[in-house]
Design an enzyme around this catalytic site. Structure first.
Site, PDB file in Angstrom:
ATOM      1  N   CYS A   1       0.129   3.759   2.824  1.00  0.00           N
ATOM      2  CA  CYS A   1       0.644   3.210   4.093  1.00  0.00           C
ATOM      3  C   CYS A   1       2.112   3.587   4.269  1.00  0.00           C
ATOM      4  O   CYS A   1       2.560   3.889   5.376  1.00  0.00           O
ATOM      5  CB  CYS A   1       0.508   1.696   4.131  1.00  0.00           C
ATOM      6  SG  CYS A   1      -1.195   1.121   4.041  1.00  0.00           S
TER       7      CYS A   1
ATOM      8  N   CYS B   1       0.819  -1.220   0.000  1.00  0.00           N
ATOM      9  CA  CYS B   1       0.000   0.000   0.000  1.00  0.00           C
ATOM     10  C   CYS B   1       0.853   1.270   0.000  1.00  0.00           C
ATOM     11  O   CYS B   1       1.584   1.511   0.951  1.00  0.00           O
ATOM     12  CB  CYS B   1      -0.922  -0.066   1.225  1.00  0.00           C
ATOM     13  SG  CYS B   1      -1.611   1.477   1.762  1.00  0.00           S
TER      14      CYS B   1
END
Length: 99
Positions: free
Chosen positions: A27, A24
């Site tokens: 993230c 991600c």
């Protein structure tokens, strides 16, 4: 997962959980913010990161659909939850409101 998640959630000290995934992009952007935040709230709030791919049961239990999702637990209950990248200012505000 290291330690007992249920124990951490039910501990006296509030727990901020960063639900993330290795793949991600957002993230990865959230990670240095969390690191900085951890230094500022040391001793007041515990912060842990949970990889949703390695801990699918926990992710399912809390209905994590998108990452990053941050959740603040206090006394075993979620008192705040938000998906998407959060600034340090936003996170400090949430922590201070829930102390």
């Amino acid at each position: 997962m290291k330690g007992n998640f249920k124990e951490l959630v039910n501990a006296e000290i509030p727990l901020l959980v960063d639900f993330y995934a290795v793949w991600c992009g957002p993230c990865k952007a959230q990670a240095p913010i969390i690191k900085e935040l951890a230094k500022e709230v040391e001793g007041k709030v515990r912060i842990i990161k949970i990889d949703i791919d390695k801990n699918q049961a926990v992710a399912q239990r809390y209905n994590i659909k998108g990452v990053p999702t941050l959740a603040l637990f206090k006394g075993g209950a979620i008192v705040w939850r938000q998906s998407g990248v959060q600034s340090k200012t936003q996170l400090l505000q949430v922590i201070n409101q829930n102390m």
